[in-house]
Structure formats: C-alpha cells, structure tokens
Motif scaffolding. Structure first.
Motif, short mmCIF file in Angstrom:
data_model
loop_
_atom_site.label_atom_id
_atom_site.label_comp_id
_atom_site.label_asym_id
_atom_site.label_seq_id
_atom_site.Cartn_x
_atom_site.Cartn_y
_atom_site.Cartn_z
N SER A 17 0.84 -1.20 0.00
CA SER A 17 0.00 0.00 0.00
C SER A 17 0.87 1.24 0.00
O SER A 17 1.95 1.25 0.59
N ASN A 18 0.39 2.28 -0.68
CA ASN A 18 1.02 3.60 -0.61
C ASN A 18 0.07 4.61 0.04
O ASN A 18 0.29 5.80 -0.02
N ASN A 19 -1.00 4.08 0.66
CA ASN A 19 -2.00 4.91 1.32
C ASN A 19 -1.49 5.29 2.71
O ASN A 19 -1.27 4.43 3.56
N SER A 96 -14.31 2.09 -3.63
CA SER A 96 -14.44 3.12 -2.61
C SER A 96 -13.43 4.24 -2.74
O SER A 96 -13.76 5.42 -2.62
N ALA A 97 -12.17 3.90 -3.01
CA ALA A 97 -11.11 4.91 -3.05
C ALA A 97 -11.21 5.80 -4.28
O ALA A 97 -10.65 6.90 -4.30
N ARG A 98 -11.92 5.34 -5.30
CA ARG A 98 -12.04 6.12 -6.54
C ARG A 98 -13.50 6.29 -6.95
O ARG A 98 -13.83 6.41 -8.12
N TYR A 99 -14.36 6.33 -5.96
CA TYR A 99 -15.79 6.41 -6.19
C TYR A 99 -16.17 7.63 -7.03
O TYR A 99 -17.02 7.56 -7.92
N GLU A 102 -11.45 10.27 -9.00
CA GLU A 102 -10.04 10.50 -8.70
C GLU A 102 -9.63 9.66 -7.50
O GLU A 102 -10.20 9.79 -6.42
N HIS A 103 -8.65 8.80 -7.66
CA HIS A 103 -8.25 7.88 -6.60
C HIS A 103 -7.75 8.65 -5.38
O HIS A 103 -6.90 9.52 -5.48
N GLY A 104 -8.33 8.32 -4.23
CA GLY A 104 -7.87 8.90 -2.98
C GLY A 104 -8.39 10.29 -2.65
O GLY A 104 -7.94 10.89 -1.68
N ASN A 105 -9.35 10.80 -3.42
CA ASN A 105 -9.92 12.12 -3.12
C ASN A 105 -11.07 11.92 -2.12
O ASN A 105 -12.23 11.78 -2.50
N ASP A 106 -10.73 11.92 -0.84
CA ASP A 106 -11.71 11.62 0.20
C ASP A 106 -12.89 12.58 0.19
O ASP A 106 -14.04 12.18 0.35
N SER A 107 -12.61 13.86 0.02
CA SER A 107 -13.67 14.86 0.05
C SER A 107 -14.68 14.62 -1.07
O SER A 107 -15.90 14.65 -0.84
N ALA A 108 -14.17 14.37 -2.27
CA ALA A 108 -15.06 14.13 -3.41
C ALA A 108 -15.84 12.84 -3.24
O ALA A 108 -17.04 12.76 -3.57
N GLN A 154 -19.89 -2.70 11.24
CA GLN A 154 -21.23 -2.18 10.93
C GLN A 154 -21.41 -0.78 11.50
O GLN A 154 -20.92 -0.46 12.57
N GLY A 155 -22.14 0.04 10.75
CA GLY A 155 -22.43 1.39 11.21
C GLY A 155 -23.56 2.00 10.41
O GLY A 155 -24.27 1.31 9.67
N GLU A 156 -23.73 3.31 10.56
CA GLU A 156 -24.74 4.07 9.82
C GLU A 156 -24.06 5.18 9.04
O GLU A 156 -22.98 5.63 9.41
N ILE A 157 -24.72 5.63 7.98
CA ILE A 157 -24.14 6.67 7.13
C ILE A 157 -24.83 8.00 7.39
O ILE A 157 -26.05 8.12 7.23
N LEU A 158 -24.05 8.99 7.80
CA LEU A 158 -24.60 10.30 8.10
C LEU A 158 -24.81 11.14 6.84
O LEU A 158 -24.34 10.80 5.75
N THR A 159 -25.50 12.25 7.03
CA THR A 159 -25.74 13.17 5.91
C THR A 159 -24.66 14.25 5.82
O THR A 159 -24.61 15.00 4.85
N GLU A 160 -23.80 14.34 6.82
CA GLU A 160 -22.71 15.30 6.79
C GLU A 160 -21.54 14.78 7.61
O GLU A 160 -21.72 13.95 8.52
N ALA A 161 -20.36 15.24 7.27
CA ALA A 161 -19.14 14.74 7.90
C ALA A 161 -19.01 15.24 9.33
O ALA A 161 -19.39 16.37 9.66
N ARG A 162 -18.42 14.37 10.19
CA ARG A 162 -18.12 14.73 11.57
C ARG A 162 -16.79 14.10 11.96
O ARG A 162 -16.57 12.92 11.74
N GLY A 163 -15.90 14.90 12.55
CA GLY A 163 -14.64 14.37 13.06
C GLY A 163 -13.45 14.72 12.19
O GLY A 163 -13.59 14.97 11.00
N GLU A 164 -12.29 14.71 12.82
CA GLU A 164 -11.07 15.14 12.15
C GLU A 164 -10.05 14.02 12.00
O GLU A 164 -9.01 14.21 11.37
N HIS A 165 -10.29 12.86 12.58
CA HIS A 165 -9.32 11.77 12.52
C HIS A 165 -9.64 10.84 11.35
O HIS A 165 -10.63 11.01 10.66
N GLY A 166 -8.79 9.82 11.17
CA GLY A 166 -9.06 8.81 10.16
C GLY A 166 -8.89 9.32 8.75
O GLY A 166 -8.26 10.35 8.48
N PHE A 167 -9.51 8.61 7.82
CA PHE A 167 -9.43 8.95 6.41
C PHE A 167 -10.59 8.27 5.69
O PHE A 167 -11.40 7.57 6.30
#
Length: 210
Positions: A17-19, A96-99, A102-108, A154-167
């Motif tokens: 991985s180069n992620n 998922s990474a290129r949904y 653009e590969h790795g564009n998390d915001s998009a 398992q989890g749920e999908i929110l309608t807006e982003a929350r949190g600053e950690h992870g990727f």
C-alpha cells in the motif's frame, strides 16, 4: 511452511500500500505488539501500486500482495477495503477509493456518497453501511495458498461529515453504540474495533499460534 515458522525465519514484511492512512494504522498496530517484524511500505522500495482489476475485495487483495512480493522478493501483505452500502447495491464497494473518479480524493468521494443517498432518505430513515477489510498474506509471489483474513464493521451513514481523525469515509461512518463517527475515535480506540483492526488481529493471531 506454517505462518509461525515464517515468523521465525523472516523479519521484513512488505505492506502493499502507498495509502498514508493505511500505513499509519498498520504501523500503530505492529508497534503495540512485541513481534520482531519490520513493516516496509512498498513505496519505500519504489514499488508502484498494482492494477486492481479484480471483482472482489479478496481478488484485489491477492493481486496486490503478489505484486508487492514479486517486486520485493519478500513476503507481503495487502489490504483491500472499502465501504459497502446495501441501499446502493453494495456500492461504493471495491471502488471506494475512486468512487468519485479520482483515486484517494476523500472529500469528493464523501460528497458523492451523500448525494447518492439523498434520494433514498426519508424522514427518520437510517441508512446502514459496513466497512469491509480483506488482508491477503503471501510468502512469495507465486504462493499457491494465500492466507486470507477478513473484518466487517457495521455502522450508519450520516448526511454530513463529523470528526477530524481517520481517512476515507470515516467522517460519515456513525457508530450509534459509541455516539461517535469513526473519524471521532482516537487511533488506538479505532484499531480495537475497526474492520482493519479485526482483520489484523486475526492475522497476528495466526502468526503467534501453530
């Protein structure tokens, strides 16, 4: 050769991985364990990403592990992971990474997921999702018996982003039992329960047992 025997004979393990996010999580997990293993990201060996043309997480993980082992001459482990949303037929899944293109564009990618789910939401509708991780371990490039380890979160999908950690999709992945998103968890807390943490613990357990 059993994996415990492999551990006795090798100290280097190439991570296919180069992620940066994945590399950080792998390093953190190994640092907490008393194992004589040096994890070498494939980028440190000038190994480019493999072509991921499989149709499943398992296929892509094996492809990446073989690619890293071939170009390094060392045992390799590869992670293929992503978010599956049943309401979208399992998408974004292995893409998922290129949904968003653009590969790795998390915001998009996060924005596209929010937009894709918007027509499916009704008042008080909960949309579930699962993070999936498959780890493939090969002792060499032509290993006829890759070792496979899987984790599902398992989890749920929110309608807006929350949190600053992870990727990735962490800011949208809500954990109702904790009252937090994955992106609001500290790294150590996340690694104990995440899809990647589950798969990694299964891999580690296979190394230390016969």
């Amino acid at each position: 050769m059993t994996q415990s025997t492999w551990l006795e004979k090798h100290t280097d393990l190439v991570l296919a991985s180069n992620n940066k996010g994945k590399i950080s999580e792998f390093n953190h997990i190994f640092e907490t364990l008393n194992l004589p293993i040096q994890v070498i990201p494939q980028g440190h060996l000038q190994i480019e990403d493999a072509v991921e043309d499989g149709l499943s997480f398992i296929e892509n993980a094996i492809l990446k592990a073989r690619h890293a082992a071939k170009h390094s001459g060392k045992p390799a482990i590869a992670d293929d992971s992503g978010l599956c949303v049943p309401a979208l037929g399992g998408a974004p899944g292995i893409y998922s990474a290129r949904y968003a293109g653009e590969h790795g564009n998390d915001s998009a990618n996060n924005h596209k997921l929010i937009q894709a789910l918007q027509p499916l939401r009704q008042k008080h509708t909960i949309i579930t999702g699962m993070f999936v991780c498959v780890l493939a371990f090969v002792e060499h490039a032509e290993d006829p018996l890759p070792k496979i380890f899987q984790g599902v979160w398992q989890g749920e999908i929110l309608t807006e982003a929350r949190g600053e950690h992870g990727f990735g999709y962490d800011p949208l992945f809500w954990l109702p039992e904790l009252g937090k998103t994955s992106a609001e968890l500290e790294k150590a807390e996340k690694n104990k329960i995440s899809h990647r943490g589950q798969a990694m613990q299964a891999f580690i357990q296979s190394l230390i047992t016969n």
